[in-house]
Write a protein that holds these residues in place. Structure first.
Motif, short mmCIF file in Angstrom:
data_model
loop_
_atom_site.label_atom_id
_atom_site.label_comp_id
_atom_site.label_asym_id
_atom_site.label_seq_id
_atom_site.Cartn_x
_atom_site.Cartn_y
_atom_site.Cartn_z
N VAL A 50 0.84 -1.19 0.00
CA VAL A 50 0.00 0.00 0.00
C VAL A 50 0.88 1.24 0.00
O VAL A 50 1.85 1.33 0.76
CB VAL A 50 -0.92 0.00 1.24
CG1 VAL A 50 -1.71 1.30 1.32
CG2 VAL A 50 -1.86 -1.20 1.18
N ASN A 51 0.54 2.17 -0.86
CA ASN A 51 1.25 3.44 -0.87
C ASN A 51 0.62 4.34 0.19
O ASN A 51 -0.44 4.92 -0.01
CB ASN A 51 1.14 4.09 -2.25
CG ASN A 51 1.95 5.36 -2.34
OD1 ASN A 51 2.49 5.83 -1.33
ND2 ASN A 51 2.05 5.91 -3.53
N ALA A 52 1.28 4.45 1.35
CA ALA A 52 0.71 5.17 2.48
C ALA A 52 0.44 6.63 2.15
O ALA A 52 -0.43 7.27 2.74
CB ALA A 52 1.64 5.06 3.69
N GLY A 59 -0.58 8.13 10.22
CA GLY A 59 0.52 7.81 11.10
C GLY A 59 1.87 8.11 10.48
O GLY A 59 1.96 8.57 9.35
N VAL A 60 2.91 7.83 11.22
CA VAL A 60 4.27 8.14 10.77
C VAL A 60 5.17 6.92 10.92
O VAL A 60 4.89 6.03 11.72
CB VAL A 60 4.88 9.30 11.60
CG1 VAL A 60 4.16 10.59 11.31
CG2 VAL A 60 4.86 8.98 13.08
N THR A 61 6.20 6.90 10.12
CA THR A 61 7.21 5.86 10.27
C THR A 61 8.55 6.53 10.52
O THR A 61 8.87 7.53 9.86
CB THR A 61 7.31 5.01 9.00
OG1 THR A 61 6.04 4.46 8.72
CG2 THR A 61 8.32 3.87 9.18
N ALA A 62 9.28 6.00 11.48
CA ALA A 62 10.62 6.52 11.75
C ALA A 62 11.62 5.41 11.59
O ALA A 62 11.32 4.23 11.82
CB ALA A 62 10.69 7.08 13.16
N VAL A 63 12.82 5.80 11.12
CA VAL A 63 13.93 4.85 11.08
C VAL A 63 14.86 5.26 12.22
O VAL A 63 15.24 6.43 12.32
CB VAL A 63 14.67 4.94 9.75
CG1 VAL A 63 15.79 3.90 9.70
CG2 VAL A 63 13.71 4.71 8.59
N LYS A 137 8.38 10.62 2.50
CA LYS A 137 7.64 10.22 1.31
C LYS A 137 8.18 8.89 0.79
O LYS A 137 9.38 8.66 0.85
CB LYS A 137 7.80 11.30 0.23
CG LYS A 137 7.09 10.96 -1.05
CD LYS A 137 7.04 12.11 -2.04
CE LYS A 137 6.43 11.59 -3.32
NZ LYS A 137 6.19 12.58 -4.32
N THR A 138 7.33 8.02 0.31
CA THR A 138 7.77 6.74 -0.23
C THR A 138 7.87 6.81 -1.75
O THR A 138 6.87 7.13 -2.40
CB THR A 138 6.77 5.61 0.13
OG1 THR A 138 6.47 5.71 1.52
CG2 THR A 138 7.34 4.25 -0.19
N TYR A 139 9.05 6.52 -2.26
CA TYR A 139 9.20 6.49 -3.71
C TYR A 139 9.12 5.07 -4.26
O TYR A 139 8.66 4.84 -5.35
CB TYR A 139 10.54 7.12 -4.12
CG TYR A 139 10.53 8.62 -3.96
CD1 TYR A 139 10.00 9.43 -4.95
CD2 TYR A 139 11.00 9.21 -2.79
CE1 TYR A 139 9.96 10.81 -4.79
CE2 TYR A 139 10.96 10.59 -2.63
CZ TYR A 139 10.45 11.38 -3.63
OH TYR A 139 10.41 12.74 -3.49
N LYS A 140 9.62 4.13 -3.46
CA LYS A 140 9.68 2.75 -3.92
C LYS A 140 9.51 1.84 -2.72
O LYS A 140 10.07 2.11 -1.66
CB LYS A 140 11.05 2.52 -4.57
CG LYS A 140 11.13 1.30 -5.45
CD LYS A 140 12.49 1.26 -6.16
CE LYS A 140 12.52 0.24 -7.27
NZ LYS A 140 13.83 0.20 -7.93
N LEU A 141 8.74 0.81 -2.85
CA LEU A 141 8.51 -0.12 -1.75
C LEU A 141 8.67 -1.54 -2.26
O LEU A 141 7.99 -1.94 -3.20
CB LEU A 141 7.09 0.12 -1.21
CG LEU A 141 6.68 -0.62 0.05
CD1 LEU A 141 7.60 -0.30 1.21
CD2 LEU A 141 5.24 -0.26 0.41
N ASP A 142 9.58 -2.29 -1.64
CA ASP A 142 9.81 -3.68 -2.04
C ASP A 142 9.95 -3.84 -3.55
O ASP A 142 9.36 -4.73 -4.16
CB ASP A 142 8.68 -4.58 -1.54
CG ASP A 142 8.74 -4.76 -0.03
OD1 ASP A 142 9.75 -4.32 0.57
OD2 ASP A 142 7.80 -5.31 0.55
N ASP A 147 4.82 5.86 -7.62
CA ASP A 147 4.03 6.87 -8.30
C ASP A 147 4.24 6.98 -9.79
O ASP A 147 4.10 8.05 -10.35
CB ASP A 147 4.27 8.24 -7.64
CG ASP A 147 3.09 8.58 -6.73
OD1 ASP A 147 2.02 7.99 -6.96
OD2 ASP A 147 3.27 9.39 -5.81
N VAL A 148 4.57 5.89 -10.43
CA VAL A 148 4.65 5.99 -11.88
C VAL A 148 3.66 5.04 -12.52
O VAL A 148 3.56 3.89 -12.13
CB VAL A 148 6.05 5.67 -12.44
CG1 VAL A 148 6.96 6.86 -12.26
CG2 VAL A 148 6.63 4.44 -11.80
#
Ligand SMILES: Cc1ncc(COP(=O)(O)O)c(C=O)c1O
Lengths: 159, 393
Positions: A50-52, A59-63, A137-142, A147-148
C-alpha cells in the motif's frame, strides 16, 4: 526459485487457475503446492503493497539507529530480542558500521514515536544512544515504484 | 508528367505489407489490448541505457568505423562463440548493421545474381519476399505446416530446389509461428545445403528466446560456417529495438562485400546503440533470462487458454508469438481480426499477412503484460463462443 513462488511474489492475488496456466499444471496441483509451502512456513503470509502517501494521515514511520552495549555472553542478542518485541517496531536489523541496530518504528503521531523513543527505548539497560529519522515520502517499496504509471507508447501493431 | 508515375515500375509493383493495413485500422482505436506488437514490452535493461547515456555525455556522437566499433565487434565475437559455438574474426568476419533488417538487405544484395532463386519459408517475417525481389532474386517459397509444428524439413526443401537455387534463407525461432528447429532438423538442412552447394542466410534474431530446449544454431554444425551468413541483433532478446543494432557474421570474402554495400548506403550503424549493444552482450545474460521467464509464463498461459477454447495451436517453442488456428470457426482470419478488434477491443494479426499459407491463423504476440494476456484471452473466449453461436443459427 520455484516459478510458483516467483509468480506469487509478483502478484499474490493470481488465482490458482491462472497460475496453473502459466506453469502448465492443474489448479489442484497449484493449490496443493501452495498449501505445502504454507505448512512448511516458506510462505509466511500475503499482504498488499500500500502506498501510504495515498491515505488520509494515517501515522508516521521513523527509522531509528540504535547503539547498544554488547554483552560478554550472547553479544547483541538479548537486547535485540527485547527491542524487537515492542509492537511499535515493525522491522529490525543488526548492522555493521557506526551503529548496531536499525529499527523501523510506526506510530500514530510524531509525538507518539518521540515518546516511544525517549521513554521506552532509550531508557532500556544497554541502549547507549539513538538517532531518529522520520520518513517523509515513499518512492519505492519492495521493488515497486509508488508513483509511476508507465504508458505503453509502442506502435500498436508492427511486424 | 502526363499522369505517369515517377516511381520506378519494379518498386511500384512491390505490394505494401499486409500488416500495414491492419496497423492503420488499429491506430484509430483507443484502449486496445494488442497482441499485434512484434517487439518486447520491456524497456532495454537499465545498465544498457546507462551506458548509452554515458556514451552521449562523453561526446561519442561521431561515426564509428564502417564495420562497427571494434570494441563491439570483439564483444559480438565473444558472444557468438560462447552462445552458438563458432568463432568469427572481429576484424574481417563481422559487420555491425542497422538492425537485422539492414543485414538481410545487404546480405541478399551481396550474394544474389539476377535470376538466382532464393528459397525461403512462409509464414515468415514480412520483409523476406520483398527484399529478395529487390535484390534481383527469384523468391521460391516453401510452406510450413501446423502438422509439422511449422518446422521445415529436408523433404520440403528437396522439392523446391532447382539448378538455379543459390541461397536458402531461414528464420528459426520463427516470426510469426514461434516454431523452432531441433538439432536433427538443423543437421539435416545443413546437409541439404552442402549437397546442393547453397549459401545459407540464417536470421537467428530470436535465438535466446526458446522455452523448451536450448537453441541450436546452424553455425554449430561443422562445415557450415564457410557457407553461412549468420544474422543476429539486439532488438528482441535484449529489448533494444529502438537502438537499431544488428550484425552479420560471414566468411571474410562475403563480409568485405557486405561491408562495401553497408558503407555506401549507411556509413556506420548508430554509435550510441553500438556502445549499448556491447554492454548488453557482455553483461546482459541475467536480464535476458528474466525476460525469457516472463515470456514463458505468458506463452504457457496462451497455450492453456486456447486449449480451453478448443482453438488448435501448435506449441510455439520460441520467439514471442503464438499462431493459433481459427479456420474451423467458419470465418477468415481477417474477418476474425477485424471483428475481434471492433467488438472486443483486442488486436491480433491475420496469419495471411505473413504469407498465403497463414490463412486461417492468427499471430498473437505475447510481448504484452500478464494482465493484458489474461484479459485478452478472457475476451477471446467470449468472442469465440459468440462466433460459434452465430454459426449454429
Ligand atoms: C524474423 C525477424 N527478422 C528481423 C527483424 C528485424 O529486426 P531488427 O531490424 O530490429 O533487428 C524482425 C523484427 O520483427 C524479425 O521478426
Amino acid at each position: 526459485m520455484d516459478e510458483l513462488l516467483n509468480i506469487l511474489k509478483t502478484n499474490a492475488r493470481t488465482s490458482d487457475a491462472d497460475i496453473a496456466k502459466m506453469i502448465r499444471a492443474t489448479p489442484a496441483e497449484v493449490a496443493a503446492r501452495i498449501a505445502a509451502y504454507e505448512k512448511a512456513g516458506t510462505i509466511r503470509g500475503y499482504r498488499a503493497l500500500v502506498n501510504a502517501d495515498h491515505l488520509p494521515d494515517d501515522g508516521v514511520t521513523a527509522v531509528i539507529e540504535v547503539k547498544v552495549q554488547p554483552e560478554k555472553e550472547g553479544g547483541f542478542d538479548r537486547i535485540a530480542k527485547r527491542i524487537s518485541a515492542f509492537d511499535e517496531v515493525v522491522n529490525m536489523y543488526l548492522m555493521s558500521g557506526k551503529y548496531d541496530l536499525l529499527l523501523f518504528v510506526e506510530g500514530k503521531t510524531l509525538r507518539a514515536v518521540a515518546s516511544f523513543v525517549s521513554e521506552r527505548l532509550a531508557t532500556l539497560d544497554g541502549v547507549l544512544s539513538t538517532g531518529t529519522h522520520f520518513m517523509l515520502k515513499t518512492y519505492k517499496l519492495d521493488g515497486v515504484l509508488m508513483d509511476v504509471d508507465k504508458t505503453d507508447d509502442r506502435m500498436r501493431v508492427c511486424p | 508528367m502526363n499522369g505517369k508515375s515517377r516511381v520506378a515500375a519494379h518498386v511500384r509493383a512491390l505490394p505494401f505489407s499486409g500488416i500495414r493495413k491492419f496497423f492503420d485500422i488499429v491506430a484509430q482505436r483507443k484502449d486496445v489490448i494488442s497482441f499485434g506488437v512484434g517487439e518486447p514490452d520491456f524497456d532495454a535493461p537499465r545498465a544498457v541505457r546507462d551506458v548509452a547515456k554515458t556514451s552521449l555525455e562523453r561526446g561519442e556522437t561521431h561515426y564509428t568505423s564502417n564495420r562497427g566499433d571494434p570494441e563491439l565487434r570483439r564483444a559480438i565475437s565473444r558472444y557468438v562463440a560462447r552462445q552458438f559455438g563458432a568463432t568469427y574474426d572481429p576484424d574481417t568476419e563481422i559487420l555491425v548493421t542497422v538492425g537485422v533488417s539492414e543485414a538481410i538487405d545487404v546480405a541478399l544484395r551481396a550474394v544474389v545474381n539476377p535470376g538466382d532463386e532464393v528459397i525461403y519459408h512462409e509464414p515468415c517475417f514480412v520483409s523476406y519476399r520483398p527484399t529478395i525481389v529487390m535484390a534481383g532474386g527469384v523468391p521460391v517459397c516453401v510452406e510450413t505446416r501446423r502438422e509439422d509444428q511449422f518446422r521445415l524439413t529436408r523433404a520440403m526443401l528437396e522439392k523446391a530446389v532447382t539448378p538455379k537455387t543459390r541461397v536458402l534463407m531461414l528464420n528459426f525461432p520463427c516470426n510469426p509461428t514461434g516454431a523452432v528447429l531441433l538439432q536433427k532438423d538443423v543437421e539435416d538442412i545443413a546437409d541439404f545445403c552442402v549437397k546442393h552447394d547453397l549459401l545459407l542466410l540464417t536470421d537467428e534474431i530470436y535465438a535466446e528466446l526458446t522455452y523448451d530446449s536450448k537453441h541450436f544454431s546452424f553455425i554449430a554444425v561443422p562445415g557450415m560456417k564457410e557457407r553461412t551468413i549468420f544474422l543476429h541483433g539486439m532488438s528482441k532478446a535484449w529489448a533494444m529495438t529502438g537502438f537499431r543494432i544488428g550484425y552479420a557474421c560471414s566468411p571474410a570474402e562475403i563480409s568485405e562485400n557486405l561491408m562495401k554495400l553497408h558503407q555506401y548506403a549507411i556509413m556506420s550503424a548508430p554509435t550510441t546503440g553500438q556502445m549499448a549493444a556491447a554492454e548488453a552482450l557482455d553483461h546482459g545474460d541475467e536480464a535476458v533470462a528474466e525476460m525469457r521467464a516472463e515470456y514463458n509464463r505468458r506463452r504457457n498461459y496462451l497455450i492453456a487458454a486456447f486449449a480451453e477454447m478448443g482453438i488448435p495451436c501448435h506449441t510455439p517453442a520460441g520467439a514471442f508469438y503464438a499462431f493459433p488456428y481459427i479456420g474451423d470457426l467458419g470465418i477468415s482470419a481477417e474477418e476474425f481480426a477485424l471483428r475481434f478488434l471492433e467488438e472486443k477491443g483486442v488486436a491480433v494479426v491475420p496469419g495471411d499477412a505473413f504469407g498465403a499459407c497463414g490463412a486461417g491463423f492468427l499471430r498473437c504476440a505475447y510481448a504484452t503484460s500478464m494482465d493484458n494476456v489474461r484479459e485478452g484471452m478472457k475476451r477471446m473466449a467470449e468472442f469465440v463462443a459468440e462466433i460459434r453461436a452465430e454459426k449454429k443459427q
